[in-house]
Write a protein that holds these residues in place. Structure first.
Motif, mmCIF file in Angstrom:
data_model
loop_
_atom_site.group_PDB
_atom_site.id
_atom_site.type_symbol
_atom_site.label_atom_id
_atom_site.label_comp_id
_atom_site.label_asym_id
_atom_site.label_seq_id
_atom_site.Cartn_x
_atom_site.Cartn_y
_atom_site.Cartn_z
ATOM 1 N N SER B 90 0.316 -1.581 0.401
ATOM 2 C CA SER B 90 0.199 -0.596 -0.093
ATOM 3 C C SER B 90 1.083 1.371 -0.100
ATOM 4 N N VAL B 91 0.396 2.419 -0.626
ATOM 5 C CA VAL B 91 1.378 3.621 -0.936
ATOM 6 C C VAL B 91 1.666 3.830 0.707
ATOM 7 N N GLY B 92 3.185 4.344 0.842
ATOM 8 C CA GLY B 92 3.089 4.952 2.273
ATOM 9 C C GLY B 92 3.609 4.130 3.649
ATOM 10 N N LEU B 93 3.498 2.739 3.149
ATOM 11 C CA LEU B 93 3.054 1.886 4.351
ATOM 12 C C LEU B 93 4.284 0.649 4.041
ATOM 13 N N PRO B 94 5.620 1.505 3.839
ATOM 14 C CA PRO B 94 6.595 0.213 3.796
ATOM 15 C C PRO B 94 6.395 -1.402 4.177
ATOM 16 N N GLN B 95 7.148 -1.842 3.735
ATOM 17 C CA GLN B 95 6.736 -3.560 4.419
ATOM 18 C C GLN B 95 8.768 -4.323 4.726
#
Lengths: 195, 155
Positions: B90-95
């Motif tokens: 998801s955009v802006g949610l780094p993994q």
């Protein structure tokens, strides 16, 4: 000794053929481009129909509105940097509009930079709503199949995982039907966020 | 490193002969499973983030000989939240996690890792990040020394 044939005369005599070839060439270039543009609009729609807060909008044989949005914590995912945005919609199909047409809808939220987020499964995020998650059908209280009926309001919910740092008031819920039959190709609903 | 629609930070890699993962005890399977490979396991530890739209970042290794090894699917090893293959971003949610590869030990030296957007082949006219894993100087002995017998991937 032969007399040279003036070139200008040849162009003048062939001008009808040359004009036809130019038209055909332009048409042969334009048609695939138009087809590509059509397909591109289906996949990446770019024509938002902006809907003000609380207002209804007509789209694909139905009236749509955003009931509201809520922010909830993620209960089933250990992420401190994300929250669940719960968007509740209402749709009233016109006569002749089927639940299957509405079920083709896709929801997303976007921000002012045109970044967007797709819906997540509410159960995976730990949010619960009694409302169905499909735009036109779902399961009733006794697990029976229920569908949106013309003239009757149908409420549904979409859940999005979004960064906590975003201002939820800037996120715009959207409804897209990728292969519209009544609305202009590439159009979609963009609901103004709540203040 | 930044591509059109994603960023990747590679933190390093590890080599192993086997992985230990949680089994499918819920479906009468063994509680613990050991994943073996005829070659070696390489896990490339990375952090990926989508920038504009949700989707997937796929990784593959390009070896010195020009062979490609695409990262294993999210099912092998099945470590949700760690295996970045087929993990929707998801955009802006780094993994943060790792991409897992099985490859012959002699292909480790000189390998580069490449990243691209989507689940299929690298798209035309789009970004392809190529990062040198700096294994060019590794001898077969170095590879063997650096390969641990087992990495436990259980939570």
């Amino acid at each position: 000794m032969s007399t040279p044939v003036p070139t200008q005369g040849w162009w003048r005599r062939q001008r009808a053929w040359l004009f036809g070839a130019a038209v055909l060439g332009a048409w042969a270039l334009y048609m695939p481009y138009r087809e590509w543009r059509e397909m591109d609009q289906h996949l990446f729609p770019t024509r938002p129909i902006v809907v003000e807060q609380g207002a209804w909008a007509r789209y694909e044989g139905a009236r749509w509105r955003l009931l509201g949005t809520d922010i909830e914590p993620l209960k089933r995912q250990r992420r401190d940097d994300a929250v669940a945005l719960v968007a509740r919609f209402e749709v009233i199909p016109d006569p002749g509009t089927t639940a299957a047409t509405l079920d083709a809808c896709k929801a997303r939220v976007s921000d002012r930079q045109e970044r967007h987020w797709d819906p997540d499964s509410g159960s995976q995020l730990g949010t619960y709503s009694a409302l169905p998650t499909s735009c036109g059908s779902g399961l009733g209280a006794h697990f029976e199949q229920v569908e949106a009926k013309p003239g009757q309001a149908w409420s549904f919910v979409k859940v999005f995982k979004v960064p906590r740092t975003l201002d939820a008031r800037e996120l715009q819920p959207e409804i897209i039907i990728r292969w519209p039959k009544q609305s202009p190709n590439g159009s979609f609903l963009r609901f103004r966020p709540q203040p | 490193m930044r591509a059109r629609n994603f960023t990747v930070n590679v933190h390093g890699f590890r080599l192993a002969r086997t992985y230990t993962v949680a089994g499918d005890a819920l479906f009468s399977g063994p509680p613990v499973r050991t994943l073996r490979t005829p070659g070696v396991w390489m896990s490339v530890v990375a952090r990926v983030e989508a920038l504009q739209e949700p989707g997937y970042v796929t990784a593959r290794l390009r070896t010195r000989d020009g062979y490609y090894y695409t990262a294993n699917s999210g099912a092998r090893p099945h470590v949700p939240g760690v295996n970045l293959s087929e993990a929707e971003l998801s955009v802006g949610l780094p993994q943060s996690g790792a991409y897992f590869f099985e490859l012959p030990p002699d292909q480790v030296a000189g390998a580069h890792i490449q990243f691209y957007w989507g689940l299929l082949q690298p798209p035309d006219m789009d970004s392809l990040l190529d990062i040198d894993l700096e294994t060019g100087q590794m001898s077969p002995q170095d590879v063997q020394t650096r390969t641990t017998d087992n990495i436990d991937l259980r939570p």
